[in-house]
Design a protein around this motif. Structure first.
Motif, PDB file in Angstrom:
ATOM      1  N   ASP B  91       0.798  -1.289  -0.018  1.00  0.00           N
ATOM      2  CA  ASP B  91      -0.116   0.076  -0.056  1.00  0.00           C
ATOM      3  C   ASP B  91       0.960   1.143   0.082  1.00  0.00           C
ATOM      4  O   ASP B  91       0.562   2.166  -0.679  1.00  0.00           O
ATOM      5  CB  ASP B  91      -0.946   0.096   1.358  1.00  0.00           C
ATOM      6  N   ALA B  92       2.091   1.067   0.725  1.00  0.00           N
ATOM      7  CA  ALA B  92       2.856   2.307   0.874  1.00  0.00           C
ATOM      8  C   ALA B  92       3.406   2.652  -0.705  1.00  0.00           C
ATOM      9  O   ALA B  92       3.665   4.015  -0.989  1.00  0.00           O
ATOM     10  CB  ALA B  92       4.094   1.829   1.801  1.00  0.00           C
ATOM     11  N   ALA B  93       3.775   1.592  -1.603  1.00  0.00           N
ATOM     12  CA  ALA B  93       4.176   1.946  -2.834  1.00  0.00           C
ATOM     13  C   ALA B  93       3.464   2.569  -3.680  1.00  0.00           C
ATOM     14  O   ALA B  93       3.381   3.458  -4.354  1.00  0.00           O
ATOM     15  CB  ALA B  93       4.687   0.565  -3.272  1.00  0.00           C
ATOM     16  N   GLU B  94       2.007   2.098  -3.571  1.00  0.00           N
ATOM     17  CA  GLU B  94       0.720   2.624  -4.171  1.00  0.00           C
ATOM     18  C   GLU B  94       0.570   4.066  -3.909  1.00  0.00           C
ATOM     19  O   GLU B  94       0.431   5.036  -4.731  1.00  0.00           O
ATOM     20  CB  GLU B  94      -0.330   1.643  -3.946  1.00  0.00           C
ATOM     21  N   MET B  95       0.948   4.284  -2.386  1.00  0.00           N
ATOM     22  CA  MET B  95       0.545   5.857  -1.938  1.00  0.00           C
ATOM     23  C   MET B  95       1.490   6.695  -2.610  1.00  0.00           C
ATOM     24  O   MET B  95       1.128   7.705  -2.844  1.00  0.00           O
ATOM     25  CB  MET B  95       0.621   5.698  -0.321  1.00  0.00           C
ATOM     26  N   LEU B  96       2.893   6.081  -2.745  1.00  0.00           N
ATOM     27  CA  LEU B  96       3.851   7.031  -3.037  1.00  0.00           C
ATOM     28  C   LEU B  96       3.749   7.097  -4.494  1.00  0.00           C
ATOM     29  O   LEU B  96       4.099   8.562  -5.081  1.00  0.00           O
ATOM     30  CB  LEU B  96       5.382   6.320  -2.916  1.00  0.00           C
ATOM     31  N   ASN B  97       3.165   6.154  -5.433  1.00  0.00           N
ATOM     32  CA  ASN B  97       2.934   6.402  -6.744  1.00  0.00           C
ATOM     33  C   ASN B  97       1.796   7.521  -6.742  1.00  0.00           C
ATOM     34  O   ASN B  97       1.849   8.176  -7.879  1.00  0.00           O
ATOM     35  CB  ASN B  97       2.639   5.171  -7.320  1.00  0.00           C
ATOM     36  N   GLU B  98       0.725   7.385  -6.004  1.00  0.00           N
ATOM     37  CA  GLU B  98      -0.304   8.360  -5.932  1.00  0.00           C
ATOM     38  C   GLU B  98       0.422   9.896  -5.993  1.00  0.00           C
ATOM     39  O   GLU B  98      -0.202  10.734  -6.452  1.00  0.00           O
ATOM     40  CB  GLU B  98      -1.354   7.850  -5.269  1.00  0.00           C
ATOM     41  N   MET B  99       1.141   9.856  -4.671  1.00  0.00           N
ATOM     42  CA  MET B  99       1.609  11.250  -4.485  1.00  0.00           C
ATOM     43  C   MET B  99       2.646  11.803  -5.719  1.00  0.00           C
ATOM     44  O   MET B  99       2.399  13.003  -5.904  1.00  0.00           O
ATOM     45  CB  MET B  99       2.579  11.248  -3.338  1.00  0.00           C
ATOM     46  N   ALA B 100       3.238  10.861  -6.381  1.00  0.00           N
ATOM     47  CA  ALA B 100       4.130  11.162  -7.557  1.00  0.00           C
ATOM     48  C   ALA B 100       3.202  11.544  -8.759  1.00  0.00           C
ATOM     49  O   ALA B 100       3.727  12.225  -9.360  1.00  0.00           O
ATOM     50  CB  ALA B 100       5.247  10.260  -7.704  1.00  0.00           C
ATOM     51  N   THR B 101       2.198  11.142  -8.800  1.00  0.00           N
ATOM     52  CA  THR B 101       1.216  11.440  -9.909  1.00  0.00           C
ATOM     53  C   THR B 101       0.426  12.513  -9.661  1.00  0.00           C
ATOM     54  O   THR B 101       0.477  13.374 -10.209  1.00  0.00           O
ATOM     55  CB  THR B 101       0.610  10.243 -10.554  1.00  0.00           C
TER      56      THR B 101
END
Lengths: 106, 139
Positions: B91-101
């Motif tokens: 979930d953290a990886a997905e969260m970071l991806n959402e923050m980056a996009t």
């Protein structure tokens, strides 16, 4: 629905701000900035959602629409609470200060 | 998930920048302008720090309301680690991806809108001072 609700809130607040300008005693600018800022951010959210689900974005399930509208109204209410708190703290008309002090020496 | 963190981070930077600029700025410039196109009057030009506060307000306001949305959806909690997605690596990886996009796109759009506002304000200021030169002073 949340985006639409916030956009309408932003438009109404901007119209009210323009109508009362240059008098800014009611600090309506706070509401305008807040709702426009949120509208822009939710617009980006909407674009990303559209990119994922395409046309289905425009045909949400009634339950989802209602939930989003409920969230939108809650967001507008929170914005109003923040604005009211800022208005009372800044107290541009001196109403709160007047309520705290009595005129005279006793 | 945590997209609002990116505009909030920019808001912190611009708030500090506005405070620093406010202290360093010289006294505001007085110019002759026309508000109604009929008469000219003296007015004070608003400083850049004030315009930077427009961006602060957009970023803080938007981030605050978006943070509420994340609380609504259970993505933000009042206890550690505050962001539910930070609890496990996937979930953290997905969260970071959402923050980056989404997060960076939000910040970029708000900043772009503010820059457009600065451009429009500059044109309006120029027009008001130019038209004031052709008009008689206010009585």
């Amino acid at each position: 629905m949340t985006l639409l609700t916030t956009v309408f809130a932003a438009i109404i607040c901007t119209v009210l701000w323009y109508r009362n300008a240059p008098d800014s005693q009611m600090k309506l600018g706070i509401l305008c900035w807040m709702y426009w800022g949120a509208s822009l951010m939710w617009f980006v959210d909407a674009v990303f959602e559209y990119a994922q689900i395409h046309e289905a974005y425009f045909t949400p399930a009634p339950a989802d629409m209602l939930n989003d509208f409920y969230l939108g109204l809650s967001v507008v209410a929170l914005g109003l609470v923040i604005w009211l708190a800022a208005l009372l703290v800044k107290d541009p008309k001196g109403v709160v200060k007047a309520a705290l002090f009595k005129k005279g020496t006793k | 998930m945590a997209c609002f963190v990116v505009p909030a981070a920019e808001a912190v930077i611009t708030t500090v920048a506005a405070k620093v600029l406010e202290k360093k700025e010289a006294a505001p410039e007085t110019v002759k302008v026309s508000f109604d196109g009929v008469s000219a009057t003296e007015a004070v030009k608003i400083p850049f720090s004030r315009k930077l506060k427009w961006l602060n307000s957009l970023l803080w306001g938007g981030s605050a309301l978006l943070a509420f949305e994340h609380v609504w959806h259970g993505e933000v909690t009042p206890w550690f680690p505050f962001l539910t997605a930070a609890g496990n690596p996937a979930d953290a990886a997905e969260m970071l991806n959402e923050m980056a996009t989404a997060g960076i796109s939000m910040t970029a759009l708000v900043t772009a809108v503010w820059l457009a506002m600065l451009g429009v304000a500059k044109i309006m200021e120029k027009n008001a001072t130019m038209s004031a030169k052709k008009l008689p002073p206010a009585k």
